[in-house]
Design a protein around this motif. Structure first.
Motif, PDB file in Angstrom:
ATOM      1  N   LEU A  75      32.198  73.420  58.688  1.00 14.45           N
ATOM      2  CA  LEU A  75      31.137  73.554  59.686  1.00 14.45           C
ATOM      3  C   LEU A  75      30.258  72.306  59.680  1.00 14.45           C
ATOM      4  N   ALA A  76      29.882  71.823  58.504  1.00 22.30           N
ATOM      5  CA  ALA A  76      29.035  70.630  58.388  1.00 22.30           C
ATOM      6  C   ALA A  76      29.736  69.391  58.933  1.00 22.30           C
ATOM      7  N   LYS A  77      31.044  69.319  58.753  1.00 18.32           N
ATOM      8  CA  LYS A  77      31.816  68.173  59.250  1.00 18.32           C
ATOM      9  C   LYS A  77      32.003  68.229  60.765  1.00 18.32           C
ATOM     10  N   GLY A  78      31.794  69.377  61.362  1.00 16.35           N
ATOM     11  CA  GLY A  78      32.042  69.539  62.783  1.00 16.35           C
ATOM     12  C   GLY A  78      33.466  69.898  63.113  1.00 16.35           C
ATOM     13  N   LEU A 208      27.651  85.899  63.155  1.00 17.12           N
ATOM     14  CA  LEU A 208      28.304  84.638  63.486  1.00 17.12           C
ATOM     15  C   LEU A 208      27.257  83.544  63.342  1.00 17.12           C
ATOM     16  N   SER A 209      27.622  82.408  62.741  1.00 13.97           N
ATOM     17  CA  SER A 209      26.652  81.324  62.557  1.00 13.97           C
ATOM     18  C   SER A 209      27.191  80.025  63.140  1.00 13.97           C
ATOM     19  N   THR A 210      26.256  79.107  63.445  1.00 16.16           N
ATOM     20  CA  THR A 210      26.632  77.801  63.979  1.00 16.16           C
ATOM     21  C   THR A 210      25.552  76.789  63.637  1.00 16.16           C
ATOM     22  N   LEU A 211      25.918  75.523  63.676  1.00  9.42           N
ATOM     23  CA  LEU A 211      24.953  74.437  63.545  1.00  9.42           C
ATOM     24  C   LEU A 211      24.587  73.845  64.901  1.00  9.42           C
TER      25      LEU A 211
END
Length: 270
Positions: A75-78, A208-211
């Motif tokens: 997630l952090a890397k995209g 559900l999570s997102t950046l």
């Protein structure tokens, strides 16, 4: 792992061309009825709710299985757009909760401690050996583990944990109630196992999570809030039970008074 990352990268490139296509990183654990993203037929209640949202919104979700500890890294890397399941109270060393956007709960889980029925009701001091699926964090047991009062055994999958419990090689298995019930229905030799209400248990939301995709989370939240009957019908289809339903049944079976039920506020259980 290399193959999984190759798939992720390929799907990511495609998602730039189609803004409505998103990659959901999912735990690569069979945790049905909550989720089983390796299944080609039915991926569980969380997936069913996301698919209902997909149909209503025209967004497309593609699911990629990853080890629990790798989800936040990707997630952090995209490399993925969303993580499921996630919870703002879960700690990880990769992403900051304050930087993420979380959806309303898709469903709730009854995380608890399973024991053999004839051992139920004996309290936390009776648990010297505890099994838990690999990658999970024993939040309610951490102090006892640190003190050496309880030893932790990590298991690769749920059948292994149930087998250790049945063979009395461990005293208890930290496992979600609905997952345990589903597993036991398929493995009838374990039907003498129950959720012990004198041991740590909680009701925890799965979100559900997102950046970077707050707008989609906002749309999902609106969908959940405005379709309570649909959401309830999906949860009913998967026979998800919540603590409010379980307490009277299990308290009666285990002969417990309200003050004998485990509470996370109790000093001995912190």
């Amino acid at each position: 792992m290399a193959a999984s990352l190759f798939i992720i990268c390929g799907l990511l490139c495609s998602s730039y061309a189609l803004a409505e296509r998103f990659i959901v990183g999912a735990q690569n654990l069979t945790y049905f009825p909550h989720y089983d993203f390796e299944s080609d037929v039915d991926k569980g209640v969380g997936w069913a709710i996301l698919e209902a949202f997909s149909e209503a919104s025209d967004h497309e979700f593609i699911y990629v299985n990853l080890p629990i500890r790798r989800l936040q890294m990707e997630l952090a890397k995209g490399n993925i757009d969303f993580v499921y399941p996630d919870n703002p109270r879960w700690y990880n060393s990769i992403t900051n909760t304050d930087d993420k956007t979380f959806s309303l709960p898709l469903t709730y889980t009854v995380t608890g401690t399973m024991v053999k029925k004839d051992k139920a009701g004996k309290g936390i001091d009776s648990i010297k050996q505890l099994a838990m699926p690999l990658g999970f964090t024993p939040v309610n047991w951490q102090q006892r583990i640190n003190n050496g009062d309880t030893q932790l055994t990590a298991v690769q999958d749920i059948p292994q944990g149930l087998a250790l419990l049945q063979q009395e090689r461990v005293d208890a298995l930290d496992l979600e109630y609905n997952v345990a019930r589903h597993s036991i229905s398929r493995l009838s030799r374990y039907d003498d196992i129950t959720l012990d209400l004198t041991l740590p248990h909680n009701e925890i939301p799965f979100s559900l999570s997102t950046l970077n995709n707050k707008k989609v989370i906002d749309e999902l939240n609106t969908f959940i809030a405005t379709n309570p009957t649909l959401i309830a019908s999906i949860i009913e289809k998967y026979e998800i039970a919540y603590l409010s339903e379980l307490y009277p049944i299990l308290m009666h079976e285990q002969g417990l008074a309200p003050d004998e039920v485990w509470s996370k506020e109790a000093p001995a259980n912190n």
